[in-house]
Design a protein around this motif. Sequence first.
Motif, short mmCIF file in Angstrom:
data_model
loop_
_atom_site.label_atom_id
_atom_site.label_comp_id
_atom_site.label_asym_id
_atom_site.label_seq_id
_atom_site.Cartn_x
_atom_site.Cartn_y
_atom_site.Cartn_z
N ARG A 2 -16.76 4.36 -2.05
CA ARG A 2 -15.61 5.12 -1.69
C ARG A 2 -14.71 4.25 -1.08
NH1 ARG A 2 -16.50 10.41 0.87
NH2 ARG A 2 -14.81 10.97 0.09
N SER A 3 -13.43 4.47 -0.65
CA SER A 3 -12.55 3.77 -0.16
C SER A 3 -12.87 3.77 1.37
CB SER A 3 -10.96 4.05 -0.33
OG SER A 3 -10.72 5.36 0.23
N ALA A 4 -12.49 2.66 1.94
CA ALA A 4 -12.58 2.52 3.75
C ALA A 4 -12.19 3.93 4.20
CB ALA A 4 -12.08 1.54 4.11
N ARG A 5 -10.72 4.30 3.75
CA ARG A 5 -10.10 5.40 4.31
C ARG A 5 -10.94 6.77 4.15
NH1 ARG A 5 -4.03 7.50 2.96
NH2 ARG A 5 -4.28 9.49 3.95
N ASP A 6 -11.40 6.97 3.11
CA ASP A 6 -12.12 8.17 2.68
C ASP A 6 -13.50 8.11 3.40
OD1 ASP A 6 -11.29 8.40 -1.00
OD2 ASP A 6 -10.42 9.04 0.70
N LEU A 7 -14.03 6.81 3.52
CA LEU A 7 -15.50 6.90 4.41
C LEU A 7 -14.87 7.17 5.80
CD1 LEU A 7 -16.88 3.73 2.52
CD2 LEU A 7 -18.01 5.87 2.57
N ILE A 8 -13.88 6.68 6.35
CA ILE A 8 -13.50 7.01 7.80
C ILE A 8 -13.29 8.53 7.90
CG2 ILE A 8 -11.92 6.65 9.70
CD1 ILE A 8 -11.91 3.79 8.50
N ALA A 9 -12.56 9.05 6.84
CA ALA A 9 -12.32 10.59 7.00
C ALA A 9 -13.56 11.29 6.92
CB ALA A 9 -11.12 10.87 5.88
N GLU A 10 -14.57 10.99 6.15
CA GLU A 10 -15.61 11.85 6.05
C GLU A 10 -16.51 11.45 7.45
OE1 GLU A 10 -17.91 11.47 2.56
OE2 GLU A 10 -19.48 12.44 3.23
N ALA A 11 -16.44 10.53 7.84
CA ALA A 11 -17.20 10.13 9.18
C ALA A 11 -16.43 11.09 10.18
CB ALA A 11 -17.17 8.79 9.37
N LEU A 12 -15.40 11.04 10.24
CA LEU A 12 -14.34 11.80 11.28
C LEU A 12 -14.93 13.35 10.98
CD1 LEU A 12 -11.23 9.99 11.20
CD2 LEU A 12 -12.43 10.20 12.98
N GLY A 13 -15.08 13.80 9.94
CA GLY A 13 -15.38 15.28 9.57
C GLY A 13 -16.80 15.53 10.08
N ASP A 14 -17.57 14.35 10.08
CA ASP A 14 -19.14 14.52 10.30
C ASP A 14 -19.39 14.45 11.71
OD1 ASP A 14 -22.05 13.45 9.16
OD2 ASP A 14 -21.23 15.49 8.70
N LEU A 15 -18.54 14.03 12.53
CA LEU A 15 -18.69 13.69 13.79
C LEU A 15 -19.37 14.70 14.75
CD1 LEU A 15 -17.70 11.01 14.99
CD2 LEU A 15 -15.63 12.20 16.11
N GLN A 16 -20.49 14.32 15.27
CA GLN A 16 -21.07 15.63 16.08
C GLN A 16 -20.37 15.27 17.42
OE1 GLN A 16 -23.85 16.99 14.41
NE2 GLN A 16 -23.11 16.08 12.80
N LYS A 17 -21.02 16.21 18.20
CA LYS A 17 -20.27 16.52 19.75
C LYS A 17 -20.72 15.33 20.39
CE LYS A 17 -19.74 19.57 23.62
NZ LYS A 17 -20.43 20.81 24.20
N GLY A 18 -19.83 14.46 21.02
CA GLY A 18 -20.21 13.49 22.04
C GLY A 18 -20.58 12.21 20.95
N GLU A 19 -20.32 12.23 19.63
CA GLU A 19 -20.85 10.91 19.07
C GLU A 19 -19.76 9.85 18.76
OE1 GLU A 19 -21.62 11.87 14.78
OE2 GLU A 19 -23.48 10.65 15.24
N THR A 20 -20.10 8.62 18.78
CA THR A 20 -19.03 7.86 18.49
C THR A 20 -18.73 7.75 17.15
OG1 THR A 20 -20.92 6.10 18.28
CG2 THR A 20 -20.07 6.45 20.49
N ILE A 21 -17.52 7.24 16.97
CA ILE A 21 -17.09 6.86 15.57
C ILE A 21 -18.12 5.88 14.55
CG2 ILE A 21 -15.42 5.22 16.20
CD1 ILE A 21 -15.41 7.54 13.19
N GLU A 22 -18.45 4.79 15.43
CA GLU A 22 -19.46 3.86 14.93
C GLU A 22 -20.57 4.67 14.60
OE1 GLU A 22 -17.93 3.60 18.05
OE2 GLU A 22 -17.43 1.62 18.33
N ARG A 23 -21.11 5.39 15.05
CA ARG A 23 -22.58 6.08 14.69
C ARG A 23 -22.25 6.93 13.54
NH1 ARG A 23 -27.14 8.78 18.44
NH2 ARG A 23 -28.51 9.15 17.11
#
Lengths: 67, 189
Positions: A2-23
């Motif tokens: 997938r594109s970087a944008r889509d991957l980042i969007a999915e990571a943002l949607g999957d972010l757990q409480k207190g979790e970093t975007i890196e993780r």
Amino acid sequence: MRSARDLIAEALGDLQKGETIERALSRILRRYGGTYEDYVRIMSDVRDLASKEKLSNLEAARRIAGQ
Amino acid sequence: MRVYVVDNGGQWTHREWRVLTYLGVESKIVPNTTPFDEIADVDGLVLSGGAPRVGVDASAMGRNGEYIDRADFPVLGICAGHQFMALHLGGDAKPSKVPEFGKARLVVDKHDTLFDGLPGTFDVWESHNDEVAALPPDFERLAHSENCGVQAMRSLKRPLFGVQFHPEVEHTQFGSEIFKNFLKVCEAR
């Protein structure tokens, strides 16, 4: 892959409480079979934007994802 | 999270352990002869500095080569650990034209990862006669100083990092932040 944008969007949607975007991004990449090189490349873009626009990495990620 | 420190005989190995512990990580110092299987389940590994010239003397670096080869977790080499990593992975380390002892001014070439969020230049503490003279394949330079071409490096293929200076010494500005940035990589695996 997938594109970087889509991957980042999915990571943002999957972010757990207190979790970093890196993780979160790392987890999403592994889900799609991405490599460490993919992670380095995408996070470099996030950090470059963050540095240029004086944002946090999370804010930069949101901007890239169009949120 | 568990990040161990491999003791290569450096004078500040204990400080490396102490910074990690202060940052809330489970850590311990292990001899550099520890079999890899005994540390295989860590989340990250720090290869400490060592006595003068030890980074370019593979026989004094115990199992550091094995740790680098087999690690599926992030590894940070400091000073001798950084030089050894470069040599072991196909780069080069040689005597410095100008050995650095004491304070030096670091210039960040790339703010990625280790230097994320830090200024473009800041003071670091040095203690080295040797330095990385050539990066290994697929590594990039992250920082330099006036007298040392490779003050920090990282692999583009694996989470391997090296710093010539000593982030664990209090005279290094943002030393704790550099460790925190390394821990973010350990968390993200």
